[in-house]
Design a protein around this motif. Structure first.
Motif, PDB file in Angstrom:
ATOM      1  N   PRO A 313       0.816  -1.223   0.000  1.00  0.00           N
ATOM      2  CA  PRO A 313       0.000   0.000   0.000  1.00  0.00           C
ATOM      3  C   PRO A 313       0.844   1.265   0.000  1.00  0.00           C
ATOM      4  O   PRO A 313       1.864   1.349   0.681  1.00  0.00           O
ATOM      5  CB  PRO A 313      -0.833  -0.120   1.284  1.00  0.00           C
ATOM      6  N   ARG A 314       0.390   2.241  -0.773  1.00  0.00           N
ATOM      7  CA  ARG A 314       1.061   3.533  -0.792  1.00  0.00           C
ATOM      8  C   ARG A 314       0.704   4.317   0.465  1.00  0.00           C
ATOM      9  O   ARG A 314      -0.353   4.132   1.062  1.00  0.00           O
ATOM     10  CB  ARG A 314       0.674   4.334  -2.029  1.00  0.00           C
ATOM     11  N   HIS A 315       1.619   5.204   0.814  1.00  0.00           N
ATOM     12  CA  HIS A 315       1.417   6.028   2.002  1.00  0.00           C
ATOM     13  C   HIS A 315       2.230   7.306   1.794  1.00  0.00           C
ATOM     14  O   HIS A 315       3.335   7.245   1.249  1.00  0.00           O
ATOM     15  CB  HIS A 315       1.887   5.276   3.255  1.00  0.00           C
ATOM     16  N   PRO A 316       1.732   8.460   2.206  1.00  0.00           N
ATOM     17  CA  PRO A 316       2.447   9.707   1.930  1.00  0.00           C
ATOM     18  C   PRO A 316       3.881   9.746   2.436  1.00  0.00           C
ATOM     19  O   PRO A 316       4.727  10.392   1.830  1.00  0.00           O
ATOM     20  CB  PRO A 316       1.589  10.772   2.614  1.00  0.00           C
ATOM     21  N   THR A 317       4.160   9.079   3.560  1.00  0.00           N
ATOM     22  CA  THR A 317       5.519   9.128   4.108  1.00  0.00           C
ATOM     23  C   THR A 317       6.182   7.760   4.204  1.00  0.00           C
ATOM     24  O   THR A 317       7.407   7.672   4.191  1.00  0.00           O
ATOM     25  CB  THR A 317       5.514   9.779   5.509  1.00  0.00           C
ATOM     26  N   LEU A 318       5.417   6.680   4.309  1.00  0.00           N
ATOM     27  CA  LEU A 318       6.013   5.344   4.436  1.00  0.00           C
ATOM     28  C   LEU A 318       6.393   4.751   3.086  1.00  0.00           C
ATOM     29  O   LEU A 318       7.454   4.122   2.964  1.00  0.00           O
ATOM     30  CB  LEU A 318       5.048   4.400   5.159  1.00  0.00           C
ATOM     31  N   LEU A 319       5.556   4.917   2.087  1.00  0.00           N
ATOM     32  CA  LEU A 319       5.861   4.390   0.747  1.00  0.00           C
ATOM     33  C   LEU A 319       5.208   5.306  -0.285  1.00  0.00           C
ATOM     34  O   LEU A 319       4.006   5.211  -0.537  1.00  0.00           O
ATOM     35  CB  LEU A 319       5.363   2.952   0.582  1.00  0.00           C
ATOM     36  N   ARG A 320       6.011   6.167  -0.852  1.00  0.00           N
ATOM     37  CA  ARG A 320       5.521   7.160  -1.809  1.00  0.00           C
ATOM     38  C   ARG A 320       6.058   6.830  -3.197  1.00  0.00           C
ATOM     39  O   ARG A 320       7.253   6.576  -3.366  1.00  0.00           O
ATOM     40  CB  ARG A 320       5.963   8.556  -1.391  1.00  0.00           C
ATOM     41  N   VAL A 321       5.186   6.839  -4.180  1.00  0.00           N
ATOM     42  CA  VAL A 321       5.570   6.655  -5.579  1.00  0.00           C
ATOM     43  C   VAL A 321       5.199   7.944  -6.310  1.00  0.00           C
ATOM     44  O   VAL A 321       4.025   8.144  -6.641  1.00  0.00           O
ATOM     45  CB  VAL A 321       4.870   5.433  -6.206  1.00  0.00           C
ATOM     46  N   PRO A 322       6.160   8.839  -6.513  1.00  0.00           N
ATOM     47  CA  PRO A 322       5.847  10.134  -7.149  1.00  0.00           C
ATOM     48  C   PRO A 322       5.169   9.946  -8.500  1.00  0.00           C
ATOM     49  O   PRO A 322       5.519   9.062  -9.276  1.00  0.00           O
ATOM     50  CB  PRO A 322       7.222  10.792  -7.301  1.00  0.00           C
ATOM     51  N   GLY A 323       4.167  10.787  -8.733  1.00  0.00           N
ATOM     52  CA  GLY A 323       3.478  10.770 -10.006  1.00  0.00           C
ATOM     53  C   GLY A 323       2.261   9.885 -10.049  1.00  0.00           C
ATOM     54  O   GLY A 323       1.553   9.859 -11.059  1.00  0.00           O
ATOM     55  N   GLU A 324       1.964   9.174  -8.944  1.00  0.00           N
ATOM     56  CA  GLU A 324       0.803   8.279  -8.970  1.00  0.00           C
ATOM     57  C   GLU A 324      -0.510   8.997  -8.689  1.00  0.00           C
ATOM     58  O   GLU A 324      -1.569   8.448  -8.939  1.00  0.00           O
ATOM     59  CB  GLU A 324       0.978   7.133  -7.975  1.00  0.00           C
ATOM     60  N   GLY A 325      -0.454  10.204  -8.128  1.00  0.00           N
ATOM     61  CA  GLY A 325      -1.721  10.896  -7.888  1.00  0.00           C
ATOM     62  C   GLY A 325      -1.615  11.844  -6.723  1.00  0.00           C
ATOM     63  O   GLY A 325      -0.659  11.814  -5.936  1.00  0.00           O
ATOM     64  N   PRO A 326      -2.604  12.699  -6.530  1.00  0.00           N
ATOM     65  CA  PRO A 326      -2.559  13.707  -5.492  1.00  0.00           C
ATOM     66  C   PRO A 326      -2.572  13.145  -4.085  1.00  0.00           C
ATOM     67  O   PRO A 326      -2.117  13.774  -3.156  1.00  0.00           O
ATOM     68  CB  PRO A 326      -3.821  14.561  -5.760  1.00  0.00           C
ATOM     69  N   GLY A 327      -3.099  11.948  -3.924  1.00  0.00           N
ATOM     70  CA  GLY A 327      -3.124  11.334  -2.587  1.00  0.00           C
ATOM     71  C   GLY A 327      -1.754  11.026  -2.026  1.00  0.00           C
ATOM     72  O   GLY A 327      -1.605  10.713  -0.867  1.00  0.00           O
ATOM     73  N   GLN A 328      -0.714  11.121  -2.888  1.00  0.00           N
ATOM     74  CA  GLN A 328       0.642  10.831  -2.444  1.00  0.00           C
ATOM     75  C   GLN A 328       1.315  12.034  -1.811  1.00  0.00           C
ATOM     76  O   GLN A 328       2.405  11.918  -1.291  1.00  0.00           O
ATOM     77  CB  GLN A 328       1.468  10.379  -3.655  1.00  0.00           C
ATOM     78  N   SER A 329       0.703  13.218  -1.885  1.00  0.00           N
ATOM     79  CA  SER A 329       1.359  14.438  -1.419  1.00  0.00           C
ATOM     80  C   SER A 329       1.722  14.353   0.055  1.00  0.00           C
ATOM     81  O   SER A 329       0.884  14.025   0.881  1.00  0.00           O
ATOM     82  CB  SER A 329       0.445  15.646  -1.631  1.00  0.00           C
ATOM     83  N   PRO A 330       2.985  14.661   0.435  1.00  0.00           N
ATOM     84  CA  PRO A 330       3.356  14.610   1.851  1.00  0.00           C
ATOM     85  C   PRO A 330       2.598  15.627   2.683  1.00  0.00           C
ATOM     86  O   PRO A 330       2.485  15.492   3.882  1.00  0.00           O
ATOM     87  CB  PRO A 330       4.870  14.913   1.840  1.00  0.00           C
TER      88      PRO A 330
END
Length: 331
Positions: A313-330
């Motif tokens: 699972p993606r997470h803003p600070t634990l596992l971030r994949v830049p460019g995947e969407g706005p939900g990734q913003s720190p």
């Protein structure tokens, strides 16, 4: 693809190929990445990573970074101190190496990937500190990892401090002291009254405290105080695992709890009470040895990213994949 593990002892880099599970080549950079007031220093990480990457490519017959399809960087402190890395690394790595697929992960996440891959479960990563991380592949759960002043309960620094406390109690004649641990303190550090002067000025106090943990384990077989410290540490570790372990699956399969990190090289003095505590506190779990370390985990994340199969699972600070969407913003 490229896997990177940035920790307190330095920067490790592994070059891999999509079709191979083992690294093609690895290298180690001598010094750890600096931490500045703004967090982990992205410029200093790049100063080490880019030359190391080019050396690896040259060893494998490449000339530049054009053949790197994906990079995964795991860093200690990424969750709380990684803002600069998240802001600067995506464009810097694209400019320098042409990298368009990048994952930025906390070292607990790369430890998880190294230990369990992309299966649901939980991992306890224990060395100087201690953190537990679990997932059902929908969300992450974290317990502890708050540093030696606020937590890391059951980790190496915690065990070492408890052992030194018992030794100083024996020196003073206070209840709860251990003559065996006092003897080991004097053998390792010198006269007990001089210990505060040796310890408190050190910037690496957690590591110094953790260096005494093996002495506690060595005394546990014949000293009840040392054995009690390890039993209490096992209780703390199992408590953290219980807090993050996902519920048993519908098919009744137990939750796997991977144990990874140097602390578990203590062997039976810690592992025997830990298995007992896990059985008591997390009866739905099955403890398994971690199959790989955080560098292996970073490389496996990069491989999954390259093949479009990253299921963690993606997470803003634990596992971030830049460019995947706005939900990734720190933010």
């Amino acid at each position: 693809m490229l896997g990177v593990d940035s920790g307190g002892s330095g920067l490790r880099v592994a070059l891999g190929a999509v079709g191979l599970s083992a690294p093609v080549a690895t290298t180690v950079c001598a010094g750890p990445v600096r931490t500045a007031p703004a967090g982990i220093d992205a410029g200093h990480l790049l100063e080490q990573l880019l030359p190391a990457t080019r050396r690896l490519l040259e060893r494998c017959g490449g000339q530049d970074g054009s053949g790197i399809d994906a990079v995964a960087i795991g860093a200690a402190g990424m969750a709380t101190l990684g803002g600069q890395l998240r802001a600067e690394l995506p464009s810097a790595l694209e400019d320098a190496l042409g990298v368009r697929r990048l994952a930025l992960a906390a070292d607990a996440v790369t430890a998880y990937a190294g230990a369990l891959g992309q299966r649901p479960g939980a991992v306890v990563a224990a060395g100087t500190g201690m953190i537990a991380l679990g997932t059902d592949l929908t969300d992450w759960r974290r317990a502890d990892g708050w540093g030696h002043l606020l937590g890391d309960s059951g980790g190496g620094a915690w065990i070492g401090r408890a052992g030194l406390d018992a030794a100083m109690r024996a020196h003073d004649g206070r209840r709860g002291g251990s003559a065996a641990l006092l003897s080991r303190l004097e053998a390792v550090f010198g006269p007990a009254p001089e210990l505060p002067g040796l310890l408190y000025p050190r910037a690496d106090r957690p590591a110094v405290l953790a260096s005494f943990a093996p002495e506690v384990a060595a005394c546990a077989g014949h000293d009840p105080v040392a054995a009690g410290i390890l039993r209490e540490a096992a209780g703390h570790i199992a408590e953290a695992a219980a807090a993050v372990c996902p519920e048993a699956s519908a098919d009744g399969e137990p939750c796997e709890v991977g144990l990874t990190g140097g602390l578990f090289r203590m062997g039976d003095p810690l592992l025997v009470p830990l298995r007992e505590e896990l059985s008591r506190q997390v009866p739905q779990a099955r403890a398994v040895p971690g199959s790989g370390d955080p560098l292996t985990g970073a490389l496996s994340i990069a491989r999954a990213l390259a093949t479009g199969d990253l299921r963690l699972p993606r997470h803003p600070t634990l596992l971030r994949v830049p460019g995947e969407g706005p939900g990734q913003s720190p933010e």
